[in-house]
Write a protein that holds these residues in place. Structure first.
Motif, short mmCIF file in Angstrom:
data_model
loop_
_atom_site.label_atom_id
_atom_site.label_comp_id
_atom_site.label_asym_id
_atom_site.label_seq_id
_atom_site.Cartn_x
_atom_site.Cartn_y
_atom_site.Cartn_z
N ALA A 32 1.18 -1.58 -0.17
CA ALA A 32 0.11 0.10 0.38
C ALA A 32 0.74 1.07 0.07
CB ALA A 32 -1.00 -0.26 1.36
N LEU A 36 0.63 3.79 -2.83
CA LEU A 36 -0.31 4.43 -2.51
C LEU A 36 1.75 5.84 -2.95
CD1 LEU A 36 -2.05 4.41 0.68
CD2 LEU A 36 -2.78 4.70 -1.40
N LEU A 67 -6.33 3.61 -1.80
CA LEU A 67 -6.46 3.54 -0.15
C LEU A 67 -7.68 2.83 0.07
CD1 LEU A 67 -5.23 4.31 1.93
CD2 LEU A 67 -7.05 6.31 2.13
#
Length: 170
Positions: A32, A36, A67
């Motif tokens: 993540a 991101l 997200l």
């Protein structure tokens, strides 16, 4: 919950280590962060007026969509890990996975060619391993992730011995 279509009655399912959930959560967090960071580049460039013509809704929306996806995957992880299991029977080994799309795979001991135990650097950190059963069918995905290393070694020896015994009976 018992699903008779894929769960034969009277089985005692062995579950993977709870440490496997921690490993999966950490892996998801790293994935993540990297994702991101990459999808936030348009937002940073727009805020620095380097790429002023980039639409604001895309610059803000892209990281938001990713997200939300990562949060959803994080919510599902505990149930996914709890759904992984295996059961040893007299003639075969059963592997179970899935929460939405459940799957039970039956691997006859006599069809096993060899048993592979793999340990990556992060698995080693958590004292875990992944056991893979190789059969005559190349399409078989018989893998048990998240086993404690001592259980992986025990299963490798036990399944190899049972496979040899089944082949000797042919």
């Amino acid at each position: 919950m018992h699903n008779q279509a894929i769960d034969p009655r009277g089985l005692t399912w062995q579950r993977v280590s709870p440490r496997y959930l921690t490993l999966r959560v950490l892996s998801l967090a790293v994935e993540a962060l990297i994702t991101l960071a990459v999808v936030s580049v348009p937002l940073v460039l727009r805020s620095l007026d380097i790429w002023g013509g980039f639409p604001a809704w895309i610059a803000w929306g892209l990281p938001g969509v990713f997200l939300v996806g990562f949060i959803w995957r994080g919510v599902l992880l505990p149930r996914q890990v709890r759904a992984i299991g295996y059961a040893e029977r007299g003639e075969d080994l059963l592997l179970r996975t899935g929460i939405f799309f459940q799957r039970t795979l039956v691997v006859p001991y006599g069809r096993m060619q060899y048993v592979d135990v793999a340990v990556g650097p992060f698995e080693r950190l958590f004292g875990l391993c992944t056991l893979k059963l190789h059969t005559a069918s190349p399409g078989t995905d018989a893998t048990i992730p998240g086993l404690p290393t001592d259980e992986g070694a025990r299963l490798r020896e036990h399944l190899s011995a049972r496979g040899e015994a089944q082949l000797a009976g042919l």
